[in-house]
Design an enzyme around this catalytic site. Structure first.
Site, short mmCIF file in Angstrom:
data_model
loop_
_atom_site.label_atom_id
_atom_site.label_comp_id
_atom_site.label_asym_id
_atom_site.label_seq_id
_atom_site.Cartn_x
_atom_site.Cartn_y
_atom_site.Cartn_z
N CYS A 268 7.98 0.23 15.32
CA CYS A 268 7.87 1.35 14.37
C CYS A 268 8.36 2.63 15.05
O CYS A 268 8.00 2.92 16.19
CB CYS A 268 6.42 1.51 13.93
N ASP B 92 3.08 3.85 -6.56
CA ASP B 92 2.31 4.89 -5.87
C ASP B 92 0.92 4.36 -5.64
O ASP B 92 0.44 3.50 -6.38
CB ASP B 92 2.24 6.17 -6.70
#
Length: 368
Positions: free
Chosen positions: A295, A257
């Site tokens: 993307c 994270d």
């Protein structure tokens, strides 16, 4: 590098996995639908912030954190210990726990290992973390020695209270232990071994990526991983850049994270396979290309680099939202790509190709 799978009451998590940070029950600027579109499998919440506002009792009454924020997939909550030490100017660490002053209204509170377990049980997250002290870098050996030993005692108390709360849980929760010890190898080894003796559902490596040299972080990861069970998840807390993630996966870590994708996305620093881009740069003023050709996030499918730059320059909220959306999509996708390469037994080649491309500047050319 390894690929695994964790099962939780709110779904499975395929590792390696990147977990977007939703400090206050929201990943800033993004909706749960946005996160699902980015294929995020798990997000983070912060015990310190949610304890102060709106309060864990209210969240519990609203169906727990999943129901409160309308996120049906897994959630991990950290203990809030890092925020206590970083945000509170007035704090007192003692064996009982940590007394601190709220950064919001100045009210004084006490976090103990037991109370943190009670708060996280009320929040109902799938994976919870015990109270620990993350020592700063650099830090004197004697202080770290006292701190990590206290963190181990807190871990034992946390596990005891965690077991006592079993009957009041809405659904099963997993409790991870947190390895501390700063940059001192003997303390790291002792911390890891004693946590394994206590026994947890997974193990986190804390206290790294806070200013120490990259080589030191890598050495300490290797040292710690060698002491951890192979069949349980390994979580590197708070790291970091794409290069950090790729390096850590190669060293056998599973979960990550970091606030980088959201924080930098709000300020125009956007991540692509060809490196980090400052979309505010003048060279993008008339650039008709999408931020990243291949993307499939909404920002790249819809807008040009020129338009994204315009949004940031005019202070439009859509700019930080699109930047965050793209960055989260990139980081989550990076972990997913690593998993696929591992499953194909091609991680080493994938890593070389990725790093070679990532370190090149973004091309202005695109298909139009």
């Amino acid at each position: 590098a390894r690929a695994g799978r964790m099962t939780t009451p709110h779904g499975t998590i395929d590792t390696p996995v990147f977990m977007p940070v939703g400090t206050q029950a929201t990943v800033k600027t993004l909706s749960p639908e946005d996160l699902a579109a980015a294929r995020a499998e798990i997000i983070l919440g912060n015990t310190y912030h949610l304890f102060l506002r709106p309060g864990h009792e209210l969240i519990q009454r609203m169906g727990g954190l999943h129901g409160f924020m309308s996120w049906p997939r897994p959630i991990l909550t950290d203990s809030g210990g890092y925020q206590v030490f970083s945000l509170s100017d007035l704090k007192k660490i003692q064996e009982e726990g940590v007394t601190f002053q709220s950064h919001i209204d100045g009210a004084r509170h006490l976090f103990t290992p037991e109370s943190v377990m009670e708060i996280e049980t009320a929040l109902g997250s799938d994976i919870i973390m015990p109270l620990d002290e993350c020592t700063p870098y650099p830090c004197e050996y004697e202080y770290v020695k006292q701190s990590y030993a206290m963190t181990l005692r807190w871990a034992e108390r946390s596990k005891k209270r965690f077991a006592e709360l079993k009957s009041v849980r809405r659904a099963p929760q997993a409790l991870f232990g947190i390895v501390q010890g700063s940059t001192y190898e003997d303390l790291r080894l002792d911390s890891a071994r004693k946590l394994v003796d206590i026994g947890f559902d997974g193990y986190a490596i804390g206290g790294l990526s806070i200013g120490e040299p990259k080589s030191t972080m890598g050495d300490l990861i290797d040292l710690t991983v060698a002491c951890l069970p192979e069949h349980q998840p390994r979580y590197l807390m708070g790291a970091g850049t794409p290069e950090d993630l790729v390096d850590a996966v190669g060293r056998g870590l599973d979960m990550f994270d970091c606030v980088i994708p959201t924080r930098e996305g709000r300020n125009g620093a956007l991540y692509t396979k060809e490196g980090r881009v400052n979309i505010n740069n003048a060279r993008f003023r008339e650039d008709e290309c999408p931020l990243e050709e291949d993307c499939d996030c909404y920002a790249c499918r819809t807008f040009s680099r020129a338009y994204l730059r315009h949004l940031y320059h005019t202070g439009e909220i859509l700019g930080p939202r699109m930047g965050t959306l793209h960055n989260v999509h990139f980081f989550v996708g990076l972990a997913r790509s690593m998993r696929q390469a591992i499953l194909e037994d091609a991680f080493v080649d994938w890593r070389t190709e990725f790093l070679n491309m990532y370190r090149n500047p973004l091309s202005k050319e695109c298909d139009t």
